[in-house]
Design a protein around this motif. Structure first.
Motif, short mmCIF file in Angstrom:
data_model
loop_
_atom_site.label_atom_id
_atom_site.label_comp_id
_atom_site.label_asym_id
_atom_site.label_seq_id
_atom_site.Cartn_x
_atom_site.Cartn_y
_atom_site.Cartn_z
N ARG A 145 0.58 -1.41 0.48
CA ARG A 145 0.02 0.41 -0.24
C ARG A 145 0.97 1.21 -0.18
NH1 ARG A 145 -3.48 -0.04 4.84
NH2 ARG A 145 -2.01 1.57 5.88
N PRO A 146 1.75 1.64 0.88
CA PRO A 146 2.87 2.68 0.79
C PRO A 146 3.09 2.71 -0.53
CG PRO A 146 3.13 1.47 2.29
CD PRO A 146 2.44 0.22 1.61
N LEU A 147 3.48 2.11 -1.31
CA LEU A 147 4.02 2.10 -2.80
C LEU A 147 2.99 2.23 -3.69
CD1 LEU A 147 6.67 2.00 -5.09
CD2 LEU A 147 5.77 -0.55 -5.13
N THR A 284 10.46 17.11 -9.88
CA THR A 284 10.97 17.27 -9.14
C THR A 284 9.81 16.17 -8.40
OG1 THR A 284 10.10 18.87 -8.41
CG2 THR A 284 13.02 18.79 -9.77
N ASP A 285 8.50 16.32 -8.44
CA ASP A 285 7.88 15.83 -7.56
C ASP A 285 7.34 14.85 -8.33
OD1 ASP A 285 5.24 15.47 -6.03
OD2 ASP A 285 3.98 16.56 -6.51
N MET A 286 7.12 14.19 -9.42
CA MET A 286 6.74 13.31 -10.41
C MET A 286 8.06 12.18 -9.84
SD MET A 286 7.12 12.02 -14.65
CE MET A 286 7.06 14.03 -14.33
N PHE A 287 8.77 12.52 -9.38
CA PHE A 287 10.22 11.31 -9.12
C PHE A 287 10.12 11.38 -7.58
CE2 PHE A 287 11.50 12.27 -13.32
CZ PHE A 287 11.99 11.10 -13.62
N CYS A 292 8.94 8.24 -2.68
CA CYS A 292 9.09 8.69 -0.82
C CYS A 292 8.44 7.10 -0.48
CB CYS A 292 8.21 9.84 -0.82
SG CYS A 292 7.93 10.10 1.35
N GLY A 293 7.24 6.94 -1.50
CA GLY A 293 6.69 5.47 -1.42
C GLY A 293 7.24 4.40 -0.85
N ILE A 294 8.06 4.35 -1.35
CA ILE A 294 9.13 3.09 -1.00
C ILE A 294 9.79 3.29 0.56
CG2 ILE A 294 11.12 2.04 -1.31
CD1 ILE A 294 10.56 2.57 -4.75
N ILE A 295 10.72 3.72 0.93
CA ILE A 295 10.77 4.54 2.07
C ILE A 295 9.57 3.96 2.49
CG2 ILE A 295 11.69 5.65 2.74
CD1 ILE A 295 12.72 6.75 0.78
N ALA A 296 8.15 4.67 2.22
CA ALA A 296 7.35 4.60 3.81
C ALA A 296 7.43 2.64 3.95
CB ALA A 296 6.44 5.54 3.43
N ARG A 304 6.54 4.92 11.69
CA ARG A 304 7.21 6.01 12.25
C ARG A 304 6.84 6.52 11.01
NH1 ARG A 304 9.61 1.97 13.68
NH2 ARG A 304 10.54 1.95 15.84
N CYS A 305 5.41 6.42 10.58
CA CYS A 305 5.35 7.12 9.10
C CYS A 305 4.81 9.07 9.13
CB CYS A 305 4.00 6.79 8.21
SG CYS A 305 2.97 6.21 8.63
N VAL A 306 4.24 8.44 10.45
CA VAL A 306 3.30 10.33 11.24
C VAL A 306 4.95 10.86 10.78
CG1 VAL A 306 1.86 10.93 12.97
CG2 VAL A 306 1.76 8.87 12.26
#
Length: 495
Positions: A145-147, A284-287, A292-296, A304-306
């Motif tokens: 789901r984060p991805l 820049t927003d596109m990438f 960030c989804g992969i990191i989250a 700790r995503c909050v």
């Protein structure tokens, strides 16, 4: 289209985490792009609208503000319609409304007509598409789901990169009226995306041969009907904290993308060169969003995503504060690069945090209620920034105000979570149960203390049997055999 398989978030339906979910993700990608990029892309037409209708910056800012407000304020209505009819029918109707609003706006004779057509009708249509697409995405993905949220959120910058230059070209070739008409035709693609939202159906219970299904005697309680709008989410302190922080965030989050083009034109840059800033921001927003989804989705980060979301808000607000000092085109390019990175982090995490807080069952109601409260902030944020610009005639104060509002929301979210959201300790019942099981295991492992005495007793009986006559011993053995035959077999006797 919706049928009986309504999107009620039933836990009995297994989350695919792929399969047709990738088609749902693509539809959500397109819908997110139209929903968030349209208010920013319309800023390309503001200069021409100001000249034709002889209005100020604050008047044209109301177009984007009303559109975003409708996107948020109709959240409860969307929740009720989704819980009643399902996601797919609601999205198909929403696509028609979104297109109709832009087509009617192309015939406007006053700025009020654009408020009603573009702001209200198109905003309602985009709202009927955006919220159901998020609900469907949450139902199709769990582990990934984060991805999935990061990839879907990337639709906003991709659409911004395309719609901003396209709007500039349409304005030069056909004027703002022709541009609105063509953009209205493009919004019909929302109907195609809505058709992709296939609802999940409960698997049929397999009947095992030889076992008949017992008829329902009516003793079992019937399942309660799902609420059209569940207000019990306000009992969750995490949801309340998120709602307050998000409402403060929205006051300043959308201000820089709407005013950055006009800011560049004020510095003496050409229209096409100024519109290129939105493309840089979107690129820049596109990438950033998928990254960030992969990191989250990392095992350590996801709980700790909050706090990762709070860091993203601090970066975004700080960028606004520093960007307020821009004096030339180069500094604005640098501002758009860093703003695109921080804005992408916020976009990738905001709905992931909400889904984590409320869960799947209450998500449809939670999104609607959050959007309703954020709509008030949206209605205040952009017009107040326009009024500030009209009174001061300086973009510096506009960007400073936006940065302060976003930074405040970050501290509210982080500090309140640290103070009021604590890890739930183990319930005392489970602790005592664990203690009992441990004690039982320990008792089972300890050898019985009476075994030596029993052994001594057996030895005494054996010595007595030896002293008896052989005939008496035989009769005693026969009596014991007959008693053993009468004893019923049980696990204890077998052991």
């Amino acid at each position: 289209m919706g049928g009986e398989a309504l999107d009620d978030g039933n836990s009995e339906v297994k989350t695919p985490d792929g399969g047709w979910g990738w088609a749902v993700l693509f539809g959500c990608f397109v819908i997110t792009g139209f929903s968030y990029a349209f208010p920013k892309a319309l800023s390309v037409f503001f200069e021409e609208l100001i000249r034709e209708f002889k209005v100020g910056y604050s008047d044209t800012a109301w177009i984007s503000s009303i559109l975003l407000a409708m996107l948020y304020a109709t959240g409860p209505l969307c929740s009720i319609l989704v819980n009643r009819f399902g996601c797919r029918p609601v999205m198909l109707v929403g696509g028609l409304f979104a297109s109709l609003g832009m087509v009617l706006a192309s015939f406007a004779t006053s700025i009020i007509h654009i408020y009603l057509c573009t702001g209200v009708i198109t905003g309602l249509g985009l709202a009927l598409n955006f919220q159901p697409s998020l609900i469907m995405l949450n139902q199709y993905f769990s582990e990934k789901r984060p991805l999935a949220n990061g990839l879907a959120a990337a639709g906003s910058p991709v659409a911004l990169c395309c719609l901003s230059p396209l709007g500039q070209v349409l304005q030069y070739e056909y004027g703002w009226r022709g541009g609105f008409l063509i953009l209205g035709g493009m919004l019909l693609n929302c109907c195609a995306c809505g058709a992709l939202m296939r609802p999940l159906v409960k698997p049929k219970k397999s009947e095992t041969p030889g076992i008949k299904n017992t008829p329902d005697d009516g003793n079992k309680k019937a399942k309660p009907k799902p609420k059209l709008l569940d207000f019990s989410v306000f009992r969750d302190p995490g949801f309340v904290i998120y709602t307050v922080a998000a409402s403060i965030m929205v006051l300043g989050l959308f201000v820089p993308p709407v005013f950055v083009v006009s800011y560049a034109k004020e510095l003496g840059n050409e229209d096409t060169k100024s519109a290129l800033l939105l493309t840089i921001l979107g690129f820049t927003d596109m990438f950033t969003r998928p990254t960030c989804g992969i990191i989250a989705g990392h095992q350590w980060v996801r709980p700790r995503c909050v706090y990762l979301f709070s860091i993203a808000l601090i970066l975004n607000g700080t960028t606004d504060l520093v960007g307020s000092l821009s004096k030339d085109y180069t500094s604005l390019v640098v501002f758009c690069i860093f703003f695109g990175i921080s804005y992408g982090m916020v976009g990738a995490l905001q709905f992931e945090v909400l889904m984590t807080v409320v869960g799947t069952e209450k998500l449809s109601s939670a999104i609607g209620l959050v959007f309703l409260l954020e709509a008030i902030a949206v209605l205040v944020g952009l017009p107040s920034a326009g009024l500030l610009l009209d009174s001061t005639e300086k973009y510096t104060f506009v960007f400073l105000l936006a940065g302060i509002e976003v930074v405040v929301s970050a501290f509210v979210l982080a500090i309140c979570n640290l103070l009021f959201i604590k890890k739930k300790p183990e319930a005392p019942e489970t602790a005592t149960q664990n203690g009992e099981t441990v004690q039982a295991k320990n008792h089972s492992r300890t050898p019985p203390t009476e075994e030596p005495h029993k052994a001594d007793g057996n030895s005494e009986k054996r010595s007595e049997n030896i002293m008896k006559d052989p005939k008496e011993v035989e009769t005693d053995l026969k009596d014991k055999d007959e008693q053993n035959k009468n004893i019923t077999c049980s696990p204890e006797t077998e052991l």
